[in-house]
Design a protein around this motif. Structure first.
Motif, PDB file in Angstrom:
ATOM      1  N   VAL A   2      71.265  14.445 100.673  1.00 61.82           N
ATOM      2  CA  VAL A   2      71.283  13.884  99.408  1.00 61.82           C
ATOM      3  C   VAL A   2      69.794  13.069  99.317  1.00 61.82           C
ATOM      4  O   VAL A   2      69.688  12.258  98.425  1.00 61.82           O
ATOM      5  N   LEU A   3      69.192  13.013 100.380  1.00 60.08           N
ATOM      6  CA  LEU A   3      67.933  12.279 100.600  1.00 60.08           C
ATOM      7  C   LEU A   3      66.765  13.178 101.376  1.00 60.08           C
ATOM      8  O   LEU A   3      66.930  13.333 102.609  1.00 60.08           O
ATOM      9  N   ARG A  12      56.142   6.639 104.144  1.00 64.37           N
ATOM     10  CA  ARG A  12      57.469   7.540 104.196  1.00 64.37           C
ATOM     11  C   ARG A  12      58.110   7.731 102.940  1.00 64.37           C
ATOM     12  O   ARG A  12      58.233   6.488 102.115  1.00 64.37           O
ATOM     13  N   THR A  13      58.087   8.737 102.286  1.00 66.86           N
ATOM     14  CA  THR A  13      58.416   9.175 100.999  1.00 66.86           C
ATOM     15  C   THR A  13      59.994   9.486 101.124  1.00 66.86           C
ATOM     16  O   THR A  13      60.369  10.143 101.870  1.00 66.86           O
ATOM     17  N   MET A  14      60.860   8.803 100.185  1.00 67.01           N
ATOM     18  CA  MET A  14      62.087   8.963  99.967  1.00 67.01           C
ATOM     19  C   MET A  14      62.648   9.442  98.790  1.00 67.01           C
ATOM     20  O   MET A  14      62.189   8.673  97.934  1.00 67.01           O
ATOM     21  N   ARG A  15      62.977  10.585  98.780  1.00 66.20           N
ATOM     22  CA  ARG A  15      63.100  11.161  97.539  1.00 66.20           C
ATOM     23  C   ARG A  15      64.678  11.525  97.157  1.00 66.20           C
ATOM     24  O   ARG A  15      65.406  12.228  97.878  1.00 66.20           O
ATOM     25  N   LEU A  16      65.454  10.592  96.542  1.00 67.73           N
ATOM     26  CA  LEU A  16      66.735  10.834  96.093  1.00 67.73           C
ATOM     27  C   LEU A  16      66.933  12.330  95.789  1.00 67.73           C
ATOM     28  O   LEU A  16      66.233  12.797  94.894  1.00 67.73           O
ATOM     29  N   ASP A  17      67.898  13.050  96.212  1.00 66.15           N
ATOM     30  CA  ASP A  17      68.130  14.585  95.879  1.00 66.15           C
ATOM     31  C   ASP A  17      69.535  14.895  95.777  1.00 66.15           C
ATOM     32  O   ASP A  17      70.210  15.574  96.437  1.00 66.15           O
ATOM     33  N   ARG A  18      70.175  14.473  94.359  1.00 64.48           N
ATOM     34  CA  ARG A  18      71.204  15.013  93.749  1.00 64.48           C
ATOM     35  C   ARG A  18      70.707  15.425  92.459  1.00 64.48           C
ATOM     36  O   ARG A  18      71.428  14.665  91.521  1.00 64.48           O
ATOM     37  N   PRO A  19      69.879  16.200  92.324  1.00 68.46           N
ATOM     38  CA  PRO A  19      69.240  16.519  91.008  1.00 68.46           C
ATOM     39  C   PRO A  19      70.300  17.016  89.916  1.00 68.46           C
ATOM     40  O   PRO A  19      70.300  16.916  88.672  1.00 68.46           O
ATOM     41  N   GLU A  20      71.466  17.766  90.555  1.00 73.35           N
ATOM     42  CA  GLU A  20      72.511  18.220  89.694  1.00 73.35           C
ATOM     43  C   GLU A  20      73.196  16.978  88.977  1.00 73.35           C
ATOM     44  O   GLU A  20      74.029  17.395  88.010  1.00 73.35           O
ATOM     45  N   PHE A  25      73.977   7.629  92.228  1.00 83.66           N
ATOM     46  CA  PHE A  25      74.296   7.158  93.526  1.00 83.66           C
ATOM     47  C   PHE A  25      75.931   7.449  93.936  1.00 83.66           C
ATOM     48  O   PHE A  25      76.653   6.753  93.288  1.00 83.66           O
ATOM     49  N   ASN A  26      76.432   8.395  94.751  1.00 83.57           N
ATOM     50  CA  ASN A  26      77.553   8.326  95.185  1.00 83.57           C
ATOM     51  C   ASN A  26      77.702   7.514  96.368  1.00 83.57           C
ATOM     52  O   ASN A  26      76.505   7.219  97.052  1.00 83.57           O
ATOM     53  N   GLU A  27      78.493   7.494  96.995  1.00 85.67           N
ATOM     54  CA  GLU A  27      78.609   6.836  98.569  1.00 85.67           C
ATOM     55  C   GLU A  27      77.950   7.582  99.633  1.00 85.67           C
ATOM     56  O   GLU A  27      77.249   6.830 100.221  1.00 85.67           O
ATOM     57  N   ALA A  28      77.698   8.840  99.424  1.00 85.34           N
ATOM     58  CA  ALA A  28      76.921   9.436 100.443  1.00 85.34           C
ATOM     59  C   ALA A  28      75.408   9.240 100.260  1.00 85.34           C
ATOM     60  O   ALA A  28      74.593   8.993 101.296  1.00 85.34           O
ATOM     61  N   LEU A  29      74.904   9.003  99.131  1.00 86.31           N
ATOM     62  CA  LEU A  29      73.433   8.594  98.626  1.00 86.31           C
ATOM     63  C   LEU A  29      73.346   7.166  98.925  1.00 86.31           C
ATOM     64  O   LEU A  29      72.205   6.813  99.607  1.00 86.31           O
ATOM     65  N   TYR A  30      74.201   6.234  98.695  1.00 85.28           N
ATOM     66  CA  TYR A  30      74.001   4.948  98.974  1.00 85.28           C
ATOM     67  C   TYR A  30      73.858   4.771 100.627  1.00 85.28           C
ATOM     68  O   TYR A  30      72.946   4.064 101.088  1.00 85.28           O
ATOM     69  N   ASP A  31      74.651   5.627 101.132  1.00 83.07           N
ATOM     70  CA  ASP A  31      74.462   5.245 102.634  1.00 83.07           C
ATOM     71  C   ASP A  31      73.263   6.019 103.178  1.00 83.07           C
ATOM     72  O   ASP A  31      72.653   5.325 104.192  1.00 83.07           O
ATOM     73  N   ALA A  32      72.878   7.019 102.807  1.00 81.24           N
ATOM     74  CA  ALA A  32      71.789   7.900 103.295  1.00 81.24           C
ATOM     75  C   ALA A  32      70.378   6.781 103.048  1.00 81.24           C
ATOM     76  O   ALA A  32      69.660   6.787 103.799  1.00 81.24           O
ATOM     77  N   ASN A  54      64.191  13.396  92.716  1.00 82.25           N
ATOM     78  CA  ASN A  54      63.794  14.829  92.535  1.00 82.25           C
ATOM     79  C   ASN A  54      64.488  15.533  91.496  1.00 82.25           C
ATOM     80  O   ASN A  54      65.633  14.886  90.917  1.00 82.25           O
ATOM     81  N   GLY A  55      63.764  16.202  90.512  1.00 82.91           N
ATOM     82  CA  GLY A  55      64.133  16.742  89.444  1.00 82.91           C
ATOM     83  C   GLY A  55      63.890  15.862  88.216  1.00 82.91           C
ATOM     84  O   GLY A  55      62.811  15.009  88.356  1.00 82.91           O
ATOM     85  N   ARG A  56      64.428  15.908  87.148  1.00 84.26           N
ATOM     86  CA  ARG A  56      64.234  15.174  85.969  1.00 84.26           C
ATOM     87  C   ARG A  56      64.819  13.986  85.774  1.00 84.26           C
ATOM     88  O   ARG A  56      64.333  13.003  84.779  1.00 84.26           O
ATOM     89  N   ALA A  57      65.500  13.106  86.779  1.00 85.37           N
ATOM     90  CA  ALA A  57      65.677  11.824  86.922  1.00 85.37           C
ATOM     91  C   ALA A  57      65.324  11.057  87.968  1.00 85.37           C
ATOM     92  O   ALA A  57      65.121  11.713  89.146  1.00 85.37           O
ATOM     93  N   PHE A  58      65.027   9.726  87.814  1.00 83.48           N
ATOM     94  CA  PHE A  58      64.974   9.019  89.087  1.00 83.48           C
ATOM     95  C   PHE A  58      66.099   8.671  89.519  1.00 83.48           C
ATOM     96  O   PHE A  58      66.474   9.151  90.851  1.00 83.48           O
ATOM     97  N   SER A  59      67.024   7.955  88.809  1.00 83.70           N
ATOM     98  CA  SER A  59      68.590   7.841  89.427  1.00 83.70           C
ATOM     99  C   SER A  59      69.329   7.426  87.988  1.00 83.70           C
ATOM    100  O   SER A  59      69.025   6.438  87.291  1.00 83.70           O
ATOM    101  N   ALA A  60      70.245   8.190  87.865  1.00 90.76           N
ATOM    102  CA  ALA A  60      71.323   7.797  86.722  1.00 90.76           C
ATOM    103  C   ALA A  60      72.383   6.662  87.060  1.00 90.76           C
ATOM    104  O   ALA A  60      73.358   6.206  86.510  1.00 90.76           O
TER     105      ALA A  60
END
Length: 260
Positions: A2-3, A12-20, A25-32, A54-60
């Motif tokens: 997810v990251l 260090r580039t961190m790219r949030l990766d739940r584009p779908e 942020f679910n619990e997995a992405l918060y943790d990662a 990643n994708g068309r959003a930064f974060s919803a």
């Protein structure tokens, strides 16, 4: 995964990766993300962190479907860090944090800018703090940090209205340093991140510490107030109406709720 994490030139580039899910942020992405920030803080090879999506959003923002589960299922298994742990990691992060808002940013996708040392935004991106439209309270010390960034009245509009903020408006009020075309966003943000990364880490952390240390107590107090208000409102009639409306694909109607 997810990251996405990539190291280059001490950035260090961190790219949030739940584009779908628009990088919600679910619990997995918060943790990662919390774990990655903690690791970057301790890594002597990392001078700067660049956060984007990643994708068309930064974060919803927070995943509302999972939020509904948390509000209604007492047996829901929470993550190791969760939302609170991510904000802890942001508040404690000792090195420069550069944020590149590549698409829509809601909730924590907007309030994270309060912890950014430098923020850049795509001209096609938009920001929103949707707290009143969800029947909840502010988060991530935004009730303290946003007025410091943009002034009392601009912050009041952002936090109270739950309306979209364009990239041009975000730059005008001081939420972001620079607005870029979508094609130039990452190159611009990375170029400035690499400029910082060429400086000694000891000096970077000293500068950031001298800027942020006076705010730490006020941030902690703001978070305590926000958490108490959020806990009191989450699962209440207005919040449940908002979450139900989201699940049904309609606008919430608070007018029929007594006191709302």
């Amino acid at each position: 995964m997810v990251l996405q994490i990539r190291d280059e030139h001490r950035v260090r580039t961190m790219r949030l990766d739940r584009p779908e899910a628009l990088n919600a942020f679910n619990e997995a992405l918060y943790d990662a993300t919390a774990r990655a920030l903690r690791e970057a803080a301790d890594d002597p090879e990392v001078a700067v962190v660049l956060l984007t999506g990643n994708g068309r959003a930064f974060s919803a923002g927070t995943d509302l479907l999972e939020m509904h589960q948390i509000a209604t299922d007492p047996d829901f298994q929470r993550g190791e860090f969760g939302f609170v742990g991510l904000v802890d990691a942001l508040a404690d992060f000792p090195k420069p944090l550069v944020v590149a808002v590549n698409g829509i940013g809601l909730g924590i996708g907007c309030t994270v800018l309060g912890f950014a040392d430098l923020a850049y935004m795509s001209s096609e991106a938009r920001l929103k703090c949707p707290f009143t439209s969800l029947g909840v309270a502010p988060e991530a010390a935004s009730s303290y940090l946003l007025p410091r960034l943009v002034g009392r009245q601009e912050a009041a509009w952002v936090l109270l209205s739950a309306e979209w903020i364009s990239a041009a408006e975000a730059q005008r009020i001081g939420l972001v340093r620079q607005v870029c075309s979508p094609d130039e966003l990452m190159a611009t943000a990375r170029g400035d991140a690499e400029t910082l990364a060429r400086r000694p880490i000891s000096s970077l952390t000293a500068v950031k510490r001298t800027m942020t240390e006076p705010l730490r107590h006020a941030i902690a107090e703001a978070r305590a107030r926000e958490n108490a208000a959020f806990a009191a409102l989450m699962g209440g009639p207005a919040n449940l109406e908002a979450l139900t409306a989201f699940g049904e694909g309609r606008e919430p109607d608070f007018t029929g709720i007594p006191g709302e």
